[in-house]
Write an enzyme that holds these catalytic residues in place. Structure first.
Site, PDB file in Angstrom:
ATOM      1  N   LYS A  35     -24.477   1.420 135.900  1.00 19.02           N
ATOM      2  CA  LYS A  35     -23.028   1.461 136.146  1.00 19.02           C
ATOM      3  C   LYS A  35     -22.639   2.886 136.564  1.00 19.02           C
ATOM      4  O   LYS A  35     -22.971   3.851 135.877  1.00 19.02           O
ATOM      5  CB  LYS A  35     -22.259   1.062 134.880  1.00 19.02           C
ATOM      6  N   ASP A  63     -17.846   0.967 138.775  1.00 20.56           N
ATOM      7  CA  ASP A  63     -16.707   0.747 137.866  1.00 20.56           C
ATOM      8  C   ASP A  63     -15.520   1.603 138.315  1.00 20.56           C
ATOM      9  O   ASP A  63     -15.219   2.624 137.716  1.00 20.56           O
ATOM     10  CB  ASP A  63     -17.153   1.092 136.439  1.00 20.56           C
ATOM     11  N   LEU A  64     -14.856   1.145 139.387  1.00 24.94           N
ATOM     12  CA  LEU A  64     -13.772   1.940 139.980  1.00 24.94           C
ATOM     13  C   LEU A  64     -12.391   1.554 139.454  1.00 24.94           C
ATOM     14  O   LEU A  64     -11.416   2.244 139.698  1.00 24.94           O
ATOM     15  CB  LEU A  64     -13.789   1.799 141.509  1.00 24.94           C
ATOM     16  N   LYS A  65     -12.299   0.426 138.774  1.00 25.66           N
ATOM     17  CA  LYS A  65     -11.026  -0.043 138.191  1.00 25.66           C
ATOM     18  C   LYS A  65      -9.864   0.127 139.185  1.00 25.66           C
ATOM     19  O   LYS A  65      -8.866   0.784 138.920  1.00 25.66           O
ATOM     20  CB  LYS A  65     -10.738   0.676 136.881  1.00 25.66           C
ATOM     21  N   ASP A  68      -3.869  -1.165 143.204  1.00 27.96           N
ATOM     22  CA  ASP A  68      -2.966  -0.592 144.214  1.00 27.96           C
ATOM     23  C   ASP A  68      -2.338  -1.761 144.969  1.00 27.96           C
ATOM     24  O   ASP A  68      -2.535  -2.921 144.596  1.00 27.96           O
ATOM     25  CB  ASP A  68      -3.765   0.331 145.159  1.00 27.96           C
ATOM     26  N   ILE A  69      -1.614  -1.476 146.048  1.00 30.71           N
ATOM     27  CA  ILE A  69      -1.076  -2.589 146.826  1.00 30.71           C
ATOM     28  C   ILE A  69      -2.261  -3.361 147.426  1.00 30.71           C
ATOM     29  O   ILE A  69      -3.340  -2.800 147.647  1.00 30.71           O
ATOM     30  CB  ILE A  69      -0.083  -2.133 147.934  1.00 30.71           C
ATOM     31  N   ARG A 184     -22.868  -1.842 119.865  1.00 28.63           N
ATOM     32  CA  ARG A 184     -23.481  -0.913 118.921  1.00 28.63           C
ATOM     33  C   ARG A 184     -24.555  -1.634 118.113  1.00 28.63           C
ATOM     34  O   ARG A 184     -24.233  -2.472 117.271  1.00 28.63           O
ATOM     35  CB  ARG A 184     -22.422  -0.335 117.962  1.00 28.63           C
ATOM     36  N   GLY A 215     -24.198   2.322 126.535  1.00 26.06           N
ATOM     37  CA  GLY A 215     -24.346   3.704 126.965  1.00 26.06           C
ATOM     38  C   GLY A 215     -24.985   4.577 125.910  1.00 26.06           C
ATOM     39  O   GLY A 215     -26.203   4.723 125.838  1.00 26.06           O
ATOM     40  N   ARG A 216     -24.147   5.139 125.040  1.00 24.86           N
ATOM     41  CA  ARG A 216     -24.651   6.143 124.090  1.00 24.86           C
ATOM     42  C   ARG A 216     -25.765   5.683 123.166  1.00 24.86           C
ATOM     43  O   ARG A 216     -26.661   6.489 122.872  1.00 24.86           O
ATOM     44  CB  ARG A 216     -23.475   6.740 123.296  1.00 24.86           C
TER      45      ARG A 216
HETATM   46  O1  C5P Z   1     -21.886   2.502 124.865  1.00 27.15           O
HETATM   47  P1  C5P Z   1     -20.832   3.496 125.261  1.00 27.15           P
HETATM   48  O2  C5P Z   1     -19.611   3.482 124.377  1.00 27.15           O
HETATM   49  O3  C5P Z   1     -21.379   4.890 125.482  1.00 27.15           O
HETATM   50  O4  C5P Z   1     -20.357   2.965 126.696  1.00 27.15           O
HETATM   51  C1  C5P Z   1     -19.300   3.599 127.327  1.00 27.15           C
HETATM   52  C2  C5P Z   1     -19.136   2.963 128.689  1.00 27.15           C
HETATM   53  O5  C5P Z   1     -18.514   1.687 128.583  1.00 27.15           O
HETATM   54  C3  C5P Z   1     -18.269   3.817 129.579  1.00 27.15           C
HETATM   55  O6  C5P Z   1     -18.895   3.869 130.852  1.00 27.15           O
HETATM   56  C4  C5P Z   1     -16.969   3.069 129.641  1.00 27.15           C
HETATM   57  O7  C5P Z   1     -16.337   3.199 130.894  1.00 27.15           O
HETATM   58  C5  C5P Z   1     -17.401   1.633 129.430  1.00 27.15           C
HETATM   59  N1  C5P Z   1     -16.323   0.783 128.986  1.00 27.15           N
HETATM   60  C6  C5P Z   1     -15.785   0.819 127.724  1.00 27.15           C
HETATM   61  N2  C5P Z   1     -14.774  -0.027 127.357  1.00 27.15           N
HETATM   62  C7  C5P Z   1     -14.275  -0.851 128.239  1.00 27.15           C
HETATM   63  C8  C5P Z   1     -14.787  -0.890 129.523  1.00 27.15           C
HETATM   64  C9  C5P Z   1     -15.820  -0.065 129.862  1.00 27.15           C
HETATM   65  O8  C5P Z   1     -16.191   1.601 126.898  1.00 27.15           O
HETATM   66  N3  C5P Z   1     -13.316  -1.685 127.874  1.00 27.15           N
END
Ligand code: C5P
Length: 241
Positions: A35, A63-65, A68-69, A184, A215-216
């Site tokens: 992503k 993931d550009l979210k 806009d119009i 998690r 991610g983390r």
């Molecule tokens: O697992 P971790 O918390 O590190 O993941 C964070 C990622 O999940 C970020 O890239 C964030 O943009 C994405 N994300 C989020 N909650 C959302 C949508 C996407 O945390 N509702």
């Protein structure tokens, strides 16, 4: 790639190309998609999408979210499609026309995922935005209403919390993707964690999540590749595959 690994989306939440490339090399073959979010995309531009493509055969989730119009979103989606991204996010808090134009801009190659309600938007934020009390009391109702808009506009799915995934799948069917962040694993801990509505990888897929954004728990693990594989095994066990 094993089934469990293909369900993982790994966010490249870094701002330099060098850091992103290192993570891609480390996790190539262990995750289904990378992503690319606003931080990296704004810093590096579309070239980062092409670079990740060169380094890995994993899918690309941009993931550009967008919001806009309608005409602008369509043009932005056409540009995003030219990068070769597989999925792009668009907010569902605007018109059906905007979502339809986003889908049209993807030209069937780049699919649109609707962002329903950001996870840091709680009931008080919903009230502050001027929504009816019925949605303040039932934010899942708002998520489902927006998911319906995404579904009816031709979006391929939505981003939602693991806790909402089962309601989304039940209502819109198995082809409509539920992509779930806030994952998690029970065995890992993330320092100063800001995620609130979390689920384990196993719980998320049991609830119906097609793809999980992790991610983390991977990036900050002592051995990120091993952490990705452990999450994949947990997903496979939960799905009994
Ligand atoms: O697992 P971790 O918390 O590190 O993941 C964070 C990622 O999940 C970020 O890239 C964030 O943009 C994405 N994300 C989020 N909650 C959302 C949508 C996407 O945390 N509702």
């Amino acid at each position: 790639m094993k089934k469990g690994n293909s369900r993982i989306i790994f966010p490249l939440d870094v701002s330099s190309a060098a850091e992103a490339e290192e993570l891609v090399r480390l996790l190539d073959g262990r995750v289904g998609m990378f992503k690319i979010g606003l931080e990296l995309f704004i810093d590096q531009g579309p070239s980062i999408v092409r670079r990740v493509r060169e380094l890995s055969s994993a899918g690309i989730f941009l993931d550009l979210k967008l919001h806009d119009i309608s005409a602008t979103v369509k043009k932005a989606m056409e540009s995003a499609a030219r990068t070769g991204a597989d999925l792009v996010t668009v907010h569902t808090s605007s018109s059906r026309k905007m979502l339809e134009m986003a889908v049209a801009g993807g030209k069937g190659q780049t699919r649109v995922l609707g962002v329903t309600l950001l996870t840091d938007n709680d009931a008080s934020v919903v009230r502050g935005c001027g929504f009816k009390e019925e949605y303040v009391a039932d934010t899942e109702g708002l998520v489902l209403k927006r998911a319906a808009l995404a579904h009816d506009s031709g979006c391929s799915g939505v981003v939602c919390s693991g806790l909402e995934a089962s309601a989304i799948k039940k209502r819109f069917g198995k082809e409509f993707l539920a992509v779930t962040p806030g994952i998690r694993p029970a065995w890992g801990s993330v320092a100063n964690d800001d995620q609130q509505r979390i689920t384990t990888p196993g719980m998320a897929v049991q609830q119906g999540a097609d793809l999980i954004v992790v991610g983390r728990p991977i990036r900050t693990a002592a051995d990120p590749a091993a952490a990705a594989d452990r999450i994949a095994r947990e997903v496979e066990q939960a799905l009994d595959v």
